[in-house]
Motif scaffolding. Sequence first.
Motif, short mmCIF file in Angstrom:
data_model
loop_
_atom_site.label_atom_id
_atom_site.label_comp_id
_atom_site.label_asym_id
_atom_site.label_seq_id
_atom_site.Cartn_x
_atom_site.Cartn_y
_atom_site.Cartn_z
N ALA A 155 0.83 -1.21 0.00
CA ALA A 155 0.00 0.00 0.00
C ALA A 155 0.86 1.26 0.00
O ALA A 155 0.56 2.23 -0.68
N LEU A 156 1.96 1.21 0.75
CA LEU A 156 2.88 2.35 0.81
C LEU A 156 3.40 2.69 -0.57
O LEU A 156 3.32 3.84 -1.02
N PHE A 157 3.93 1.70 -1.27
CA PHE A 157 4.52 1.97 -2.58
C PHE A 157 3.47 2.17 -3.68
O PHE A 157 3.78 2.74 -4.73
N ALA A 158 2.24 1.76 -3.43
CA ALA A 158 1.16 2.02 -4.37
C ALA A 158 0.53 3.39 -4.14
O ALA A 158 -0.29 3.85 -4.92
N GLY A 159 0.89 4.05 -3.04
CA GLY A 159 0.32 5.35 -2.73
C GLY A 159 -1.10 5.26 -2.21
O GLY A 159 -1.86 6.22 -2.30
N ASP A 160 -1.45 4.13 -1.62
CA ASP A 160 -2.80 3.90 -1.11
C ASP A 160 -2.83 4.15 0.40
O ASP A 160 -2.64 3.24 1.20
N SER A 161 -3.10 5.39 0.78
CA SER A 161 -3.04 5.76 2.20
C SER A 161 -4.12 5.08 3.03
O SER A 161 -3.88 4.71 4.18
N ALA A 162 -5.29 4.88 2.45
CA ALA A 162 -6.38 4.23 3.19
C ALA A 162 -6.01 2.79 3.51
O ALA A 162 -6.22 2.32 4.64
N ARG A 163 -5.47 2.09 2.54
CA ARG A 163 -5.06 0.70 2.76
C ARG A 163 -3.91 0.62 3.75
O ARG A 163 -3.86 -0.27 4.59
N PHE A 164 -2.98 1.54 3.67
CA PHE A 164 -1.85 1.58 4.60
C PHE A 164 -2.37 1.77 6.03
O PHE A 164 -1.95 1.07 6.95
N ALA A 165 -3.28 2.73 6.20
CA ALA A 165 -3.85 2.99 7.53
C ALA A 165 -4.59 1.77 8.05
O ALA A 165 -4.50 1.43 9.24
N GLU A 166 -5.30 1.09 7.16
CA GLU A 166 -6.05 -0.10 7.56
C GLU A 166 -5.11 -1.21 8.03
O GLU A 166 -5.36 -1.86 9.05
N GLN A 167 -4.02 -1.41 7.31
CA GLN A 167 -3.08 -2.49 7.66
C GLN A 167 -2.29 -2.20 8.93
O GLN A 167 -1.85 -3.12 9.61
N THR A 168 -2.10 -0.94 9.26
CA THR A 168 -1.30 -0.57 10.44
C THR A 168 -2.16 -0.21 11.65
O THR A 168 -1.62 0.07 12.72
N ARG A 169 -3.47 -0.22 11.49
CA ARG A 169 -4.38 0.23 12.55
C ARG A 169 -4.21 -0.54 13.86
O ARG A 169 -4.24 0.04 14.94
N ASP A 170 -4.02 -1.85 13.80
CA ASP A 170 -3.92 -2.66 15.00
C ASP A 170 -2.49 -2.88 15.47
O ASP A 170 -2.25 -3.68 16.38
N TRP A 171 -1.54 -2.19 14.88
CA TRP A 171 -0.15 -2.32 15.29
C TRP A 171 0.06 -1.60 16.62
O TRP A 171 -0.75 -0.75 17.00
N PRO A 172 1.16 -1.90 17.32
CA PRO A 172 1.47 -1.15 18.54
C PRO A 172 1.46 0.35 18.25
O PRO A 172 1.93 0.80 17.20
N GLU A 173 0.92 1.11 19.18
CA GLU A 173 0.66 2.53 18.97
C GLU A 173 1.90 3.32 18.53
O GLU A 173 1.83 4.11 17.59
N ASP A 174 3.04 3.10 19.19
CA ASP A 174 4.25 3.86 18.85
C ASP A 174 4.74 3.54 17.44
O ASP A 174 5.19 4.43 16.71
N VAL A 175 4.66 2.29 17.05
CA VAL A 175 5.11 1.88 15.71
C VAL A 175 4.21 2.50 14.65
O VAL A 175 4.69 3.08 13.67
N ALA A 176 2.91 2.41 14.84
CA ALA A 176 1.97 2.98 13.88
C ALA A 176 2.12 4.49 13.77
O ALA A 176 2.11 5.05 12.67
#
Length: 196
Positions: A155-176
């Motif tokens: 998603a990052l390299f595709a420029g898809d911010s919504a997909r990137f946010a979706e994939q990182t949503r449940d990551w540890p807070e500091d990492v996200a």
Amino acid sequence: MDAPSAPQLTAFLGYQQIAHGPRESVLAELRRRQDNPPAIVFDDHSGERVELEAAPGYGTPCPAEADTAGGTRHARGVGRPRLGVVAREVTLLPRHWEWLSRQPGGASVALRRLVDDARRVYADRDAVRASRESTYRFLSTVASALPGFEEAARALFAGDSARFAEQTRDWPEDVARYARHLSANSWATTTPEQAA
């Protein structure tokens, strides 16, 4: 002339951010904590790992390293070192040298003008690419074992911010949060490939 700003660093211990700020303050915090295993430190601009020795007496650049703003020491020689001009080798074809020799001010002036023009024209594209690369460097170091890492990278390299946010949503807070910080310039409407 571009003046480099003092680098800001962020230190992670596992998935937790434990320090942030100028090199000296991050180093002081690492020395205070003395974690084992040691924290991983990142440059907030490039996303690259920064090696800091937290033991007392380390972390101060030697005079040779302090000579240059970028931390890379260049041999003195041809150029104008006091102005920050260092001679380097450029390999061009004969037709390029012929064209450069006909330019007002000579080859050096023409090359500087071409580089400055390209920096202006491609500034947005270069910022997007640099942001994506810095984010990926951080993610591949800290988040590669997290669920959704590969999809987030796509998603990052595709420029898809919504997909990137979706994939990182449940990551540890500091990492996200740090991933969002590094990727802030990644979401241009025109991708680097389209702008090329």
